[in-house]
Structure formats: C-alpha cells, structure tokens
Write an enzyme that holds these catalytic residues in place. Structure first.
Site, short mmCIF file in Angstrom:
data_model
loop_
_atom_site.label_atom_id
_atom_site.label_comp_id
_atom_site.label_asym_id
_atom_site.label_seq_id
_atom_site.Cartn_x
_atom_site.Cartn_y
_atom_site.Cartn_z
CB CYS A 136 -3.64 7.87 -0.10
SG CYS A 136 -4.89 6.76 0.58
CE LYS B 291 -3.49 2.81 0.68
NZ LYS B 291 -4.40 3.19 -0.40
#
Length: 423
Positions: free
Chosen positions: A269, A215
């Site tokens: 993010c 991720k």
C-alpha cells in the site's frame, strides 16, 4: 454476524486480503468461492490450510472449509456478489497497472446475471471502478449497467477499499470503518447491505471516485509523515545526534507526533499507492512525489551505511535481521529490508547471514547470491556485525549481554541500550 446461507459470494484473488476476506464472509453463513490463478493456492485452501502468515487465519480457514462455506477454484462460477481483491502494481515508470482488475472483471462478466453486485476492493487509481463498469457494458450488452442507462440497471457496481493492518487483518476487517463508493447511490446501498453482514465499524457511502481517492489519500498521508521521520534521521546522522532521542523528546509536545524512521517504506500500500496520485496529477503532487523519493532514498542511505560498516570489518560475517516490510509478518512485498540485503549480498556474497523468523527459505531474489538463512542463536554466535532492518518482537528479546561487543547498525531503534560499537 449471522447471514442467509443462500447468499453466494465469489472473491477474486486469495492473497493477503482476498483470503481473509473470503473466510470472514464464509463465517457469516454465506457460501463463498475463492478464485485464484495459482492451482497450488487453490489446493491449499481446499485442504483447509493457508499459504500466508496471519494471526488466527489458519483456524478460521480450516473451520469454514470444514463446514463447506468456503471452497476455492481457478474457475469463476455464478454468484450474487463478486468481490475483486487482486493486485494493482505499478510499472517501472510508476504508472499504475490495473490489468489484473480488468482480467477479473472480464471473468466475472461471463457469469453475471441481473441482480448481481460487483465490488472492487483492490487499491486502484481514481476512475478504475468506472472502467470496470465500462468493460462490463462492453462485454455484456444484454445487461443494463449503472450510469449508462436511463432506467433501473440490472446490476450494481461499487468500490470499497480494504484498510487493514497485516497481523491484525481478521480484527480490522470487522472493526474498522468502511468507505463504500457506488457508481450510483443505489449501487452504494446494495454494497452497504452486504458489508453490514460482517462489519461492526461504521459503513459510510459516497461516490466511487471519492472512495478511490480516499484510499490513496490515506496511504499518501502516512507516506509523507514517514518521509519526515526518515529525512529527520538523515539530518541527525549528519549532525551526530541520536534521532530516536530527538523524536522521543519532540513528541512530548502536545501537538507533535513524529513517526519512527526506518530503512525505507514497504508493503503493498504505502510504497505503491501514492504513485497513483502522482500519475493522475503530476503537476499538483510535488510533496507526495518528494515523500516517495525520500523514503526510497532512505533505503539507499542504509545500504551506504552498511557498506561503510562492512568495509571496516574485514571479511567478518554479517547478520541482517529481518526481510519483511514490517514487524511480525511474513510479507516481503516492496520491502526496504529485502532491498538492503539484496544489495549487500550482491557485493559481499557469502559474508551475509539473514535472520528472518517468518521465512522457511530465502526469497528467490536472494537464493543464488551466497547469502544464507540462519537462526538468531547462530547469528549471535558467529557474526560480529549486526544490521537491524525489521523490528520483529523476537529481535527485541535479545538481551544486551548477547549483543555486547558487536558492531551494530540499528535502523529501527530496536536496541536503545546498545553501547557504542568498538572501532
């Protein structure tokens, strides 16, 4: 897509990821309890309404609440599956903060029973899932936890990061591939069986640490590539070249795909996750660190450009187009557009007009600065200076006739037909 109605799921956190995830799971027939620290959020969801802007989410939440498969609370209850989707911010020194994750794990520990599965979805530093495991072991010594017992554990713990795009969350929750990392292979298989209830994309199993790093790697990759585009825009400014034309022409090469520059990088993010890798291995990440500095520095560059433009236009009102971190959403987290407007509002107070179609009111950081929220028509009628910070589709619809004669700073390449502004 049809699942056993007796499955009980708790989703910790009802934000931009947690609420859509809870609603999608509830649509399969599972009984879902969404947990949030905000009583207002809980009441809103229980009324079948939403507190965030996301395509088709309002209808989905309304439907599953009406059917009784989704409800919300501030208190955790026993369940079969626990999904943690809480924020993981970083501190001022760019060190990751997993306090919310550990608080969620602490709450879950109180109601855990043998056979339960805990899945962490929050973007986290490598090793966080193991920290959750260790905390559960400390709080519940009566349970055998994976990786800390020699026989079969009582519970399963896994990591499965979200990888969705705001504005397409409901589609991508189902269609995107998922990486599922277990503390043990058995944990990964238990989590895999759960995700197969609602995910059409491929579900690939691995270790928890590999999934955590995957991720972070995805978002660091994007950050580095955006940094190249932003740095290229600085070079083009210095050399007096149209960066948008350069990128368009360069991308005609079959092996070149330069991204679009902007006023920086925002969101929960890309603007955050690369710092988790830097914090974990500072000596090995000079490129990732530099990309973060380039993208943050681009925001400062835009502020300087805007200050020069404002200094050349007397006391004329200025319209800033957009506050969100990307187009067509209402998410202002880590938004470079918001940082630009904050800087200008501090210096120029009531000259600043903000056009943000996804906001009903200015965010708290702008509320007392003297800036005002206006609609597009008012901005075009009253402001001779326009600063484009977000490429909302609504802004693309403004024809050249309504922009002609304006002084424009376009950080998104939104209006390529805009002629040279008058001096």
């Amino acid at each position: 897509m049809l699942g056993a109605p007796e499955l009980n799921v708790v989703v910790m956190g009802l934000g931009y990821i947690g609420l859509p995830t809870a609603a999608v799971i509830a649509r399969t027939g599972a009984r879902v309890l969404g947990i949030d620290v905000s009583a207002t959020v809980v009441d809103t969801v229980n009324e079948g309404r939403v507190h965030i802007e996301e395509v088709d989410l309002d209808g989905l939440v309304s439907g599953v609440v009406a059917r009784g498969t989704l409800r919300a609370s501030t208190e955790v209850a026993p369940a079969d599956i626990f999904v943690i989707a809480v924020p993981t911010p970083f501190a001022d020194d760019h060190q990751p903060d997993i306090a919310y994750v550990l608080q969620a794990a602490t709450s879950i520990a109180a109601v855990l029973k043998a056979g339960d599965t805990i899945i962490l979805e929050s973007t986290s530093p490598v090793g966080t899932t193991e920290q959750v495991r260790d905390l559960i072991a400390q709080l519940r010594p009566d349970l055998k936890v994976p990786g800390r017992c020699t026989d079969q554990p009582d519970i399963s713990i896994a990591y499965c990061p979200e990888r969705v795009l705001p504005g397409r969350i409901l589609v991508e929750l189902i269609d995107n591939d998922r990486v599922i990392g277990g503390i043990t292979p058995r944990c990964a298989r238990k989590a895999l069986a759960f995700y197969r209830r609602f995910v059409r994309g491929a579900c690939v199993t691995t270790t928890a640490r590999a999934a955590e790093m995957t991720k972070l790697t995805e978002n660091a990759f994007r950050d580095v590539n955006i940094a190249f585009a932003n740095e290229l825009s600085l070079v083009a400014d210095r050399l007096g070249v149209d960066v948008w034309e350069v990128i368009r022409l360069a991308n005609r090469h079959p092996r070149v795909n330069i991204l679009s520059p902007g006023p920086g990088v925002g969101g929960h993010c890309i603007a955050v996750d690369p710092w988790f890798l830097v914090a974990a291995a500072p000596e090995e990440t000079p490129l990732i660190r530099t990309a973060r500095e380039v993208n943050d520095g681009k925001t400062d560059h835009v502020v300087a450009q805007a200050e020069t433009l404002l200094a050349a236009t007397g006391d004329a009102p200025v319209a800033c187009f957009g506050l969100a971190f990307k187009a067509n959403i209402d998410d202002f987290r880590e938004s470079p557009a918001l940082r630009v407007v904050q800087a200008l509002a501090q210096s120029h107070a009531d000259r600043i007009r903000v056009v943000e179609p996804y906001a009903q009111a200015l965010p708290p950081t702008l509320a007392d600065t003297g800036a005002t929220l206006v609609d597009i028509d008012t901005a075009l009628e009253t402001c001779p200076v326009l600063i484009v910070l977000v490429d909302h589709d609504l802004f693309r619809s403004i024809p050249l006739e309504e922009r002609r004669g304006k002084r424009v700073l376009d950080t998104r390449g939104l209006w390529p037909d805009q002629p040279l502004a008058p001096a």
